[in-house]
Scaffold this motif. Structure first.
Motif, PDB file in Angstrom:
ATOM      1  N   ILE A  60       0.832  -1.204   0.000  1.00  0.00           N
ATOM      2  CA  ILE A  60       0.000   0.000   0.000  1.00  0.00           C
ATOM      3  C   ILE A  60       0.867   1.255   0.000  1.00  0.00           C
ATOM      4  O   ILE A  60       0.604   2.218  -0.727  1.00  0.00           O
ATOM      5  N   PHE A  64      -0.229   2.771  -3.534  1.00  0.00           N
ATOM      6  CA  PHE A  64      -1.424   3.588  -3.366  1.00  0.00           C
ATOM      7  C   PHE A  64      -1.197   5.053  -3.745  1.00  0.00           C
ATOM      8  O   PHE A  64      -2.074   5.693  -4.337  1.00  0.00           O
ATOM      9  N   GLU A  67      -1.940   5.553  -7.356  1.00  0.00           N
ATOM     10  CA  GLU A  67      -3.375   5.675  -7.638  1.00  0.00           C
ATOM     11  C   GLU A  67      -3.875   7.086  -7.333  1.00  0.00           C
ATOM     12  O   GLU A  67      -4.629   7.686  -8.113  1.00  0.00           O
ATOM     13  N   GLN A  68      -3.446   7.657  -6.195  1.00  0.00           N
ATOM     14  CA  GLN A  68      -3.904   8.981  -5.815  1.00  0.00           C
ATOM     15  C   GLN A  68      -3.501  10.039  -6.839  1.00  0.00           C
ATOM     16  O   GLN A  68      -4.301  10.886  -7.238  1.00  0.00           O
ATOM     17  N   THR A  95       5.432   2.634 -12.453  1.00  0.00           N
ATOM     18  CA  THR A  95       5.065   1.489 -11.615  1.00  0.00           C
ATOM     19  C   THR A  95       5.966   0.293 -11.902  1.00  0.00           C
ATOM     20  O   THR A  95       6.401  -0.407 -10.979  1.00  0.00           O
ATOM     21  N   MET A 135      -0.948  -6.186  -6.752  1.00  0.00           N
ATOM     22  CA  MET A 135      -1.405  -4.967  -6.101  1.00  0.00           C
ATOM     23  C   MET A 135      -1.037  -3.732  -6.923  1.00  0.00           C
ATOM     24  O   MET A 135      -1.844  -2.803  -7.085  1.00  0.00           O
ATOM     25  N   CYS A 138      -3.350  -3.373  -9.931  1.00  0.00           N
ATOM     26  CA  CYS A 138      -4.700  -2.982  -9.524  1.00  0.00           C
ATOM     27  C   CYS A 138      -4.769  -1.500  -9.181  1.00  0.00           C
ATOM     28  O   CYS A 138      -5.689  -0.792  -9.602  1.00  0.00           O
ATOM     29  N   TYR A 139      -3.796  -1.010  -8.415  1.00  0.00           N
ATOM     30  CA  TYR A 139      -3.796   0.408  -8.075  1.00  0.00           C
ATOM     31  C   TYR A 139      -3.642   1.279  -9.309  1.00  0.00           C
ATOM     32  O   TYR A 139      -4.227   2.366  -9.409  1.00  0.00           O
ATOM     33  N   ARG A 142      -7.046   1.357 -10.986  1.00  0.00           N
ATOM     34  CA  ARG A 142      -8.024   2.064 -10.162  1.00  0.00           C
ATOM     35  C   ARG A 142      -7.852   3.577 -10.274  1.00  0.00           C
ATOM     36  O   ARG A 142      -8.831   4.337 -10.206  1.00  0.00           O
ATOM     37  N   GLY A 143      -6.617   4.035 -10.430  1.00  0.00           N
ATOM     38  CA  GLY A 143      -6.393   5.466 -10.599  1.00  0.00           C
ATOM     39  C   GLY A 143      -7.087   6.003 -11.830  1.00  0.00           C
ATOM     40  O   GLY A 143      -7.695   7.085 -11.800  1.00  0.00           O
ATOM     41  N   TYR A 154     -14.658   0.431 -10.642  1.00  0.00           N
ATOM     42  CA  TYR A 154     -13.745   0.518  -9.507  1.00  0.00           C
ATOM     43  C   TYR A 154     -14.249  -0.361  -8.358  1.00  0.00           C
ATOM     44  O   TYR A 154     -13.516  -1.198  -7.812  1.00  0.00           O
TER      45      TYR A 154
END
Length: 433
Positions: A60, A64, A67-68, A95, A135, A138-139, A142-143, A154
């Motif tokens: 995370i 994460f 993604e943000q 990434t 992970m 996926c992030y 999702r972004g 999402y």
């Protein structure tokens, strides 16, 4: 209308799907660990506990923030009718680079990592690397989905991931598998399948657009990633500290993970409110409404204290019994006082997350990083004090989280006071308030 209802009403359209997916994924964590705890020996469960903790902390912390930043940039481009494809390509390369460094490090130090964390089982080191890969991807997607407003996809990705973890955990148990490897692989299979299930809407969201400069994507990632990693250290340190300092206490290690998962139930509810809170704080700051900013922070604080009480009181009263019944923890490892420290730590941690978001909208990223660094130092100092390890890690979580929140509050008070004395007026000049 109570503060929780007001915050829920402020949620943007489509967030209900995200909240639903988050609920499924959160429940999956409990069920996965509970089934594993009843199926594995305490030694094997300790290995699964450590692996789960690393995935949910380091993973995370590293991915994460991507993604943000993707969500922020893609949403801004959508307003200007610019496609997200160039952003996804650039973020994908970033990434991939981070993932290559992480997996390369795991491969290079597989032996020492396995000996220190997984009782010599190198297979779990390989699973850890594969879980990080799932992970990360996926992030990344999702972004894009969040930035383009595709909240149904999402939330579906979260729900598929969580649903598969539940199905696979029960499948392993019914098949009579008593292997730490089998239960650990669930953390690899589920996210990859969820990724494939939402690949089509992700591709539809990535329309062509103007190129994006690398600096635009990475300039905020450094402090944000460091802050997120330190936050994950604070919230997950108890299991890792015990594993490193007293690795033979396998029953305690497994029990600590179960206790922390139970004490952190409020975090799953709080997570579904974060996007709304960040949006609301950004709006009032942009409007120059300092009183509204302070009022929203106070209301968010009341919500956090309420969540902490609702989740913490039952945890303190029946937590020691629940971890034995639900997760198969060994009797007598943790008591009511331990759950009190964990519950206080969770409440203070949520307060720090609220105040950290306020720092972000005031562009105080470095101050946010400094506060998490201060809290981490406090946590480590308490952890290394001689004494019972269970007491030390519980106190460290509670006081480290409290120290972080207190430091953030001090920086925010100064920032708000300065804004009040230099408030803009319609003619464009500054005036004393």
């Amino acid at each position: 209308m109570n503060p929780i209802s007001k915050l829920l009403k402020a949620l943007p359209p489509g967030t209900a799907m995200v909240a639903g997916g988050t609920a499924v994924l959160g429940a999956a964590s409990y069920i996965h660990l509970a089934v594993a705890g009843h199926s594995l020996t305490k030694t094997d469960m300790a290995g699964v506990s450590v692996l789960w903790t690393l995935v949910m902390s380091v993973g995370i912390g590293l991915f994460f923030p991507i993604e943000q930043e993707l969500t922020r940039i893609v949403a801004a481009r959508a307003v200007r009718s610019e496609g997200a494809a160039p952003v996804l390509r650039k973020a994908g390369l970033l990434t991939a680079g981070v993932l290559a460094v992480v997996i390369g490090g795991l491969a290079l130090f597989a032996g020492p990592i396995a000996d220190r964390l997984f009782q010599g089982d190198r297979q779990l080191v390989a699973v850890l690397g594969a879980a990080f890969a799932g992970m990360a991807l996926c992030y990344l997607t999702r972004g894009v989905l969040a930035g383009t407003g595709r909240f149904t996809a999402y939330g579906s990705q979260l729900a598929v991931d969580g649903g598969l973890r539940i199905v696979l955990a029960f499948g392993c148990a019914l098949a009579g598998l008593r292997s730490a490897l089998a239960f650990s692989l669930i953390l690899v299979v589920a996210p990859f399948v969820a990724l494939l299930a939402t690949l089509a809407p992700t591709r539809r969201a990535t329309l062509p657009g103007r190129p994006i400069a690398t600096r635009e994507l990475v300039r905020g990632l450094g402090p944000l990633t460091a802050s997120t990693l330190l936050a994950q250290v604070v919230v997950n340190a108890a299991v890792m500290s015990t594993q490193l300092l007293e690795p033979t206490r396998t029953e305690l290690i497994a029990g600590l993970l179960s206790a922390l998962v139970l004490a952190r139930v409020p975090l799953f509810v709080f997570g579904s409110l974060q996007a709304s809170l960040l949006s609301g704080l950004s709006t009032v700051v942009a409007a120059g409404d300092d009183r509204g900013f302070a009022r929203m922070l106070r209301k968010a604080g009341v919500v956090v204290l309420g969540l902490g009480a609702v989740g913490g009181v039952p945890a303190v009263l029946i937590g020691p019994w629940l971890i034995e019944v639900l997760f198969g923890a060994a009797p007598g490892q943790l008591g009511h006082l331990d759950f009190l420290w964990f519950s206080i730590g969770t409440t203070c941690y949520m307060l720090a997350m609220v105040l950290g978001q306020a720092q972000m909208v005031l562009h105080k990223h470095r101050a946010q990083l400094a506060c998490w660094l201060f809290g981490t130092v406090v946590l480590l100092g308490i952890t290394l004090v001689p004494g019972d390890i269970a007491l030390r890690v519980g106190l460290a979580y509670a006081i480290g989280s409290l120290a972080t929140a207190a430091a953030m509050l001090l920086t925010l008070r100064g920032a708000v006071e300065r804004r009040r004395t230099t408030a803009p007026v319609p003619n464009g000049h500054l005036t004393e308030v």
